[in-house]
Design a protein around this motif. Structure first.
Motif, PDB file in Angstrom:
ATOM      1  N   ALA A  62       0.846  -1.204   0.000  1.00  0.00           N
ATOM      2  CA  ALA A  62       0.000   0.000   0.000  1.00  0.00           C
ATOM      3  C   ALA A  62       0.879   1.251   0.000  1.00  0.00           C
ATOM      4  N   THR A 309      -6.149   6.690  -1.852  1.00  0.00           N
ATOM      5  CA  THR A 309      -6.422   6.173  -0.508  1.00  0.00           C
ATOM      6  C   THR A 309      -7.831   5.576  -0.448  1.00  0.00           C
ATOM      7  N   PHE A 312      -8.974   1.941  -1.487  1.00  0.00           N
ATOM      8  CA  PHE A 312      -8.848   0.760  -0.628  1.00  0.00           C
ATOM      9  C   PHE A 312     -10.205   0.329  -0.063  1.00  0.00           C
ATOM     10  N   LEU A 326      -4.827  -2.335  -6.894  1.00  0.00           N
ATOM     11  CA  LEU A 326      -5.544  -2.993  -5.793  1.00  0.00           C
ATOM     12  C   LEU A 326      -5.771  -4.472  -6.113  1.00  0.00           C
TER      13      LEU A 326
END
Lengths: 518, 163
Positions: A62, A309, A312, A326
């Motif tokens: 991440a 961000t 996620f 992702l």
């Protein structure tokens, strides 16, 4: 809030903190370097995550993702060379600021905006996480089919090239995901009697080939050389006037980025373009844009970090990756025997809240790293791409072998690497293929369960209220994007070459860099 | 028609103006092979789908999307194949060499030779940089992958002593 504190407790372990730091550092470096994007880097590092604990692996990957959003800004501002596609729009005013001797404030406001955007996104995410999960657990197989179709549909439609090509790639990805043993009947499918194919093609090997080797071969063809930055970088801390002028752009970019980020296919580029268009539209003097307006840097940079961000959320709450990066992180969780789903928050709270907590800390690290150390990062640009590629390829080959200790996986990487390079040469994007490859098994299982529930009636997908609404939303979104695309291009006024990234996404399309956008 | 021919010219002149259709056509063939394969697996019933039903759905999607591309694809989206492309193709194929050398001579030798080849030929570095980088790099990779991570690479068939 107690859950979030538990997340902080998880990441306060020195090793986990180190992996957060490593992630954001690597992310910033590859964001700066032309030739290796976040998608390729994460793909290359997947085998290493096998040896790590799940939380440590995910916080590092991440960190690479959102760290690259910071790094990509540096070359956009200093050299008019977007390190990753989300920063293309930053070149318009960022580079003009550099030419006017204001490189420092441009980089400073970008770092501050990125930090604020990501933090606002995280705050909303922290409060929305539980309600989102509560909603997600009411979803049945038809809703998952609808969501997966929306994910593949939007990523296909929002890609940088031809929609038909992207659809062909998505269909190929779905088809490749059927290779292996049938999940219900146990019948081997398209395995040609090869025992190595009974478990299907290894996702990590496919991703490493398409993104890692494919991208490196492409950078070899472009024979990139090291670059030296001549611009003087000083006064990195923006003045009060700069902060006052940028405050509105940062606030709007945060909210806009968050909402675009949670959509499938959202990611960085669309949010940064939408933010730029918004800022230009509401400005008292729009003619300043493209000539060094600080709002043209602050808004898009805030928005792209807020959206990366927010991306996620679908992964952590629904178990569905909204874009290719992702999808790779989803793959990393699978190899750790952790299946992302609405149950993740209950079954693995340390991962769920640990990732969220790590992003708070990681963004703070990035702010600290980026403000005083920009000068150090730009020196990385002097590394010649050929040397980097040679080493990365050997690491790839050794890494992929180490997954199953099997030469077959090396063969898969080579085949998909050449395929990935050929795809770039022929205008096919690897992103939809990989996303569809990951979503394929979920889609098939949910489709078969839905047919069982409905007694074989396919109308179930449109007659159930939630799945029907999701599919109608897809249609509305496609229509909106079609019109929005024209408005964005007209408002932003990017030149013809930069047009190629409107409204696509490096992350959505899987291309770490858009060299054609330079 | 004139416009079309003009657009295609850089990719190989008028004679090759339909060449780009080969790629989607290959996907059509793959899709049709998929359809045939799916049918042979058995479709089952809508209530209890067999192993072939889902592959059939996606193979049809692949065939249709690629078929549309055969007619709609723009030649401008295809990059020209140059001498540099051949070099890259060779670079990709050299990775097969990495596998072969690893089986015959072990991981260290494969790393060393691959780095020498890549740094000198494909990255066009001088010998002054190539030799120390290749030797140092191979040593570091050997240390990390063989000794620290203990990855069980195949025992070298020929150069066992060297590795």
């Amino acid at each position: 809030m107690t859950d979030l504190f538990q997340g902080f407790a998880t990441i306060m372990d020195p090793w986990t903190l180190l992996y957060v730091f490593l992630g954001v550092l690597i992310g910033t470096l590859i964001g700066v370097l032309p030739g290796l994007g976040p998608t390729a880097t994460i793909a290359l590092l997947l085998p290493i995550t096998y040896t790590m604990q799940p939380t440590q692996a995910i916080v590092m990957l991440a960190g690479i993702y959102y760290g690259s959003m910071y790094g990509g800004t540096i070359t956009s501002v200093l050299l008019r060379l977007p390190g990753e596609a989300a920063s293309v729009v930053t070149t318009l005013d960022g580079y003009e600021m550099t030419k006017a001797g204001r490189a420092g404030p441009a980089l400073g406001i970008a770092a501050i905006g990125s930090f604020v955007g990501a933090t606002v996104s995280l705050l909303i995410m922290t409060f929305l996480a539980k309600p989102m999960v509560a909603l997600a657990v009411t979803f049945g197989p038809p809703e998952y089919v609808a969501l997966a179709i929306v994910g593949i549909g939007l990523v296909t439609y929002l890609g940088t090239g031809s929609t038909w090509k992207a659809l062909t790639m998505a269909a190929l990805g779905l088809f490749l995901s059927t290779i292996g043993t049938d999940p219900i009947a146990g019948t081997p499918r398209f395995t040609f009697g090869q025992a190595q194919l009974f478990d299907g093609l290894d996702f990590v090997a496919v991703a490493m080939g398409l993104f890692g080797v494919g991208e490196m071969l492409q950078s070899l063809e472009e024979s990139e050389h090291g670059v030296k930055v001549k611009a003087k970088i000083d006064h990195i801390f923006p003045t009060l006037k700069d902060l006052r002028e940028s405050a509105g752009s940062i606030a709007r970019g945060s909210v806009l980025g968050f909402f675009i980020g949670i959509l499938p296919g959202g990611g960085g580029v669309i949010s940064s373009l939408a933010s730029y268009a918004t800022e230009k539209r509401i400005a008292k003097d729009p003619s300043r844009f493209g000539k060094g307006a600080i709002q043209g840097v602050a808004g898009p940079e805030t928005a792209n970090n807020a959206s990366s961000t927010a991306a996620f959320i679908p992964l952590l709450t629904l178990g569905l990756p909204p874009n290719v990066v992702l999808a790779l992180i989803y793959g990393a969780l699978l190899v750790q025997n952790v299946t992302p789903s609405p149950q993740l928050i209950n079954e693995h709270p340390e991962i769920f809240w640990g990732v969220i907590a790590s992003m708070y800390v990681g963004n703070l690290m990035l702010l600290v790293l980026n403000m005083p150390l920009v000068g150090v990062f730009v020196r990385v640009l002097q590394v010649r791409a050929g040397i980097l590629t040679s080493f990365a390829l050997v690491i790839t080959m050794a890494g992929v072998y180490s997954i199953n200790n099997d030469l077959f996986d090396m063969g898969v990487v080579i085949v998909f690497g050449l395929l990935g390079w050929a795809m770039k040469k022929t205008g096919f994007e690897p992103g939809p293929l990989v996303l569809a490859f990951v979503l394929g098994p979920i889609l098939e299982q949910a489709f078969r369960q839905s047919m069982l529930i409905s007694n074989g009636n396919p109308a179930i997908f449109v007659t159930r209220p939630i799945s029907g609404t999701i599919l109608v939303t897809l249609v509305v979104a496609l229509v909106a994007v079609t019109f929005g695309r024209k408005v964005l291009r007209k408002t932003i006024g990017l030149d013809d070459r930069a047009h190629q990234v409107v409204p696509g996404d490096d992350v959505a399309s899987g291309e770490g860099k858009r060299d054609d956008a330079r | 028609m004139t416009d079309d021919a003009t657009t295609v010219a850089p990719a190989g002149g008028r004679r090759h103006r339909h060449l780009h259709r080969l790629v989607p056509a290959a996907f059509v063939v793959l899709g049709l092979v998929g359809v045939a394969g799916a049918l042979s697996l058995g479709l089952g019933t809508p209530v209890q789908p067999g192993p072939g039903l889902w592959p059939l759905v996606v193979a049809i999607l692949l065939t249709l999307a690629a078929a549309v591309l055969v007619f709609r694809d723009e030649p401008a989206a295809y990059e020209a194949w140059t001498g540099s492309s051949v070099r890259v193709l060779l670079a990709g194929l050299s990775l097969v060499g990495f596998m072969v050398v690893m089986v015959l001579g072990g991981f260290f030798v494969a790393c060393l030779l691959t780095l020498l080849l890549w740094l000198k030929v494909f990255a066009r570095e001088s010998w002054k940089w190539t030799i120390p980088l290749a030797v140092g790099g191979a040593a570091v990779f050997y240390l990390v992958f063989e000794l620290l991570l203990a990855v069980p690479f195949p025992e070298p068939l020929v150069l066992g002593g060297l590795a």
